[in-house]
Design an enzyme around this catalytic site. Structure first.
Site, PDB file in Angstrom:
ATOM      1  NE  ARG A 146     -37.876  24.608  15.606  1.00  0.00           N
ATOM      2  CZ  ARG A 146     -38.162  24.739  14.480  1.00  0.00           C
ATOM      3  NH1 ARG A 146     -39.085  25.687  13.943  1.00  0.00           N
ATOM      4  NH2 ARG A 146     -37.581  23.773  13.695  1.00  0.00           N
ATOM      5  CB  THR A 417     -42.223  30.482   8.511  1.00  0.00           C
ATOM      6  OG1 THR A 417     -41.956  29.119   8.361  1.00  0.00           O
ATOM      7  CG2 THR A 417     -41.099  31.203   9.254  1.00  0.00           C
ATOM      8  CB  THR A 435     -42.741  28.574  11.352  1.00  0.00           C
ATOM      9  OG1 THR A 435     -43.245  27.815  10.280  1.00  0.00           O
ATOM     10  CG2 THR A 435     -41.977  27.787  12.581  1.00  0.00           C
ATOM     11  CB  SER A 489     -33.418  27.836   8.609  1.00  0.00           C
ATOM     12  OG  SER A 489     -33.220  26.457   8.266  1.00  0.00           O
TER      13      SER A 489
END
Ligand code: DON
Length: 606
Positions: A146, A417, A435, A489
């Site tokens: 991330r 994404t 993403t 998410s």
């Protein structure tokens, strides 16, 4: 469902005001076909394989549902299968399997390829999560690539300039995708690094067709793209937006990929390429610096693992809310015999919606980057919390969201994404969602590199109470702070059957709708015994607590919609597909890859 985490392994008005409308769904925005197509609906929902057919919902006409393009979007095989949002990426993955590579080689090759072929969705300027299952050792591995907030990013910037988290270089977190793919490959891959990059290099240099989704994204972001010369040169050649069917050649990105192939992935984070990224971003007013790139670290996480109807469901832990919510929602739903209620009858959808509403309330208050805040993961996924939620649900009436508050953890604990699903001939699985956040990310291409940077800073709670691009209202657990990862998410998921063999590899884009899309595919399979094509094509519903609305896709029986409205739900028909699922279903020796008919993906088999 036996919840918990860390088993095994090593390890809308959905959009906020003024936010881009592209954020609502997967690669399928605005693509719902509204023509009534009863025959296709009957074909889709009339017959099911496996267990008994789903009990029919209330009879009556259905609103239109785009028919599944069965020929193109389903593939069957007995060896390796790759499902992705791009035929080129699926082919790249299968080429690795044929060359003797494993699921991870296929995933890495498909990831680089989809970054080139679907630049509106993902890219080397973004991040992602990868969950893998190694059959021989029965081990999960969850790698977190991330983005993180640059050291110079300050919450006040985003609080005072709402567009700063969405447009231009200040919207970008430090990209983690390349580091994640490199670590995956180093730890679990078999083929040489150069080889897994080859298909992407070819696609960048020879060009890819501009898809409908990319053309729409360019059209929507023309203003932002036009502000940045390298973005304009790529997507608005001669000042004219690329159109579907045009060819997109990415020479700079091809060179960047060649540098990574020759010098190794570290070139992205140190050395000349990193220096170019840092220099250009600083000159353009962004916060990303060489020290941010040099300091970027992939994190190994413990997957969230639970059981549902005898199967094992593993998904991604914080900084994704996906796994925690998926397991929580399944544990709530397991208390009811959904099949007896009738698939997509009002009783079924009411329970789904009320379960989702409460899960997303918990998300808003309790989930964030576990390296910075305590996330009560065991409580969120506990039988106790599930029973509490089930007890709070009024089976006859919708509870207005203003009366639903996040629960209070008992006990203290530590906190556009794309998705790719892979299985190899040996039964190893890889599931990864990646993403750059909303369509075309920040819209800022770093000159000379072909790298389109993400706008993941918008996944933070940029100001208390202000909905993000997905309408999510979030709290202090997800505030902007240097080095912090924004809450996600993304829910890359793998389901094992009672014998411990892979039954399903699944994931989706769709922002806040990702987790509910995955939930419904899992339930369609495990509760209703739907065939792979049905389980993915079936209409979906979504509730995220705030805004207080139940979003339903066309295709839900009209009687169900009336029944839901009568129970007090504010039903909103989705203006775009809820997600763009890429899945692989395994039953005995048969593997079926399915790309969501809501999008443009194509699976491929060895
Ligand atoms: O991490 C997240 O939850 C979002 N950045 C995902 C964005 C997304 O799925 C956009 N696609 N429609």
């Amino acid at each position: 469902m036996a919840g918990g985490h860390g088993q095994g392994g090593h390890g809308q008005g959905e959009h906020g005001q003024g936010q881009p409308a592209e954020a609502g769904a997967g690669g399928s925005e605005g693509s719902v076909v509204l023509a009534f197509c009863a025959a296709a609906v009957v074909a889709l929902f009339g017959a099911t394989a496996g267990r008994s057919a789903p009990a029919a919902a209330a009879p009556g006409p259905r609103v239109a549902q785009r028919p599944l393009d069965a020929e193109a979007q389903v593939v069957r095989g007995r060896r390796g299968v790759v499902s992705s949002a791009s035929p080129e990426a699926s082919a790249a993955g299968v080429a690795m399997l044929r060359a003797g590579g494993n699921a991870v080689d296929a995933l890495v090759a498909a990831s680089f390829a989809v970054s080139v072929a679907r630049p509106e969705s993902t890219g080397l300027g973004g991040g992602g999560f990868a969950l893998t299952w190694d059959r021989a050792t029965s081990a999960w591995s969850a790698l977190d690539g991330r983005e993180v907030a640059p050291a110079a990013a300050r919450a006040s910037t985003y609080a005072t300039s709402p567009r700063a988290s969405l447009d231009g270089p200040r919207a970008a977190g430090v990209p983690g995708l390349v580091a994640m793919l490199a670590r995956l490959h180093r730890e679990q891959g078999r083929l040489p690094w150069r080889q897994v990059l080859e298909p992407a290099i070819r696609l960048a240099e020879e060009g890819v067709p501009v898809t409908e989704a990319l053309a729409r994204a360019i059209e929507r972001r023309t203003d932002v793209l036009a502000r940045h010369p390298a973005s304009a040169a790529l997507f608005l050649p001669g000042g004219v937006p690329l159109q579907a069917g045009d060819r997109l050649v990415q020479a700079d990105l091809g060179r960047t990929l060649r540098t990574l192939a020759a010098d190794g992935p570290d070139a992205f984070y140190r050395g000349a390429l990193a220096a170019t990224i840092a220099r250009e971003v600083e000159a353009a007013g962004g916060f990303l610096r060489a020290t941010d790139l040099e300091g970027y670290e992939v994190r190994r996480r413990e997957p969230v693992v639970g059981r549902y109807r005898g199967a094992t469901v593993a998904s991604f832990p914080p900084p994704s809310a996906g796994g925690a919510l998926l397991v929580q929602m399944l544990r709530v739903l397991e208390g009811w015999d959904l099949q007896r209620l009738g698939w997509h009858g009002p009783e079924h959808v009411h329970r789904l919606a009320e379960t989702m509403r409460r899960a997303y309330a918990d998300r808003s208050a309790h989930v964030g980057d576990p390296d910075f805040v305590d996330v009560p993961l065991a409580w969120l996924t506990s039988g106790e919390r599930a029973a509490q939620i089930r007890g709070e649900i009024d089976l006859a009436r919708a509870t207005p969201s203003e009366r639903v508050h996040p629960g209070s953890p008992t006990g203290v604990e530590r906190p556009n994404t794309t998705h790719i699903s892979v299985i190899d001939a040996a039964g190893n699985a890889a599931s990864s969602t990646q993403t750059i956040n909303t369509g075309l990310g920040s819209g800022y291409v770093v000159p000379g590199t072909g790298l389109l940077l993400n706008n993941e800073m918008d996944d933070f709670a940029t100001e208390p109470g202000r909905p993000n691009a997905f309408g999510l209202v979030q709290g202090a657990q997800n505030a902007v702070a240097p080095g912090r990862r924004p809450l996600s998410s993304m829910s890359p998921t793998i389901v094992l059957d009672a014998r411990g063999e892979v039954a399903l590899v699944v994931g989706s884009p769709g922002g806040s709708k990702i987790t509910t899309a995955v939930l419904q595919v899992v339930s369609n399979l495990l509760d209703f015994g739907m065939s792979p094509a049905e389980a993915v094509a079936a209409p979906r519903v979504h509730h995220q607590w705030q805004p207080d609305q139940l979003v339903v896709e066309p295709g839900l029986p009209e009687a169900t919609v009336r029944g839901l409205a009568a129970r007090g739900h504010r039903v909103q028909v989705a203006d775009a597909g809820l997600g763009d699922v890429q899945a692989i279903f395994v039953r005995g020796p048969n593997r079926t890859g399915v790309s969501d008919p809501r999008g443009e993906g194509r699976p491929a088999a060895e």
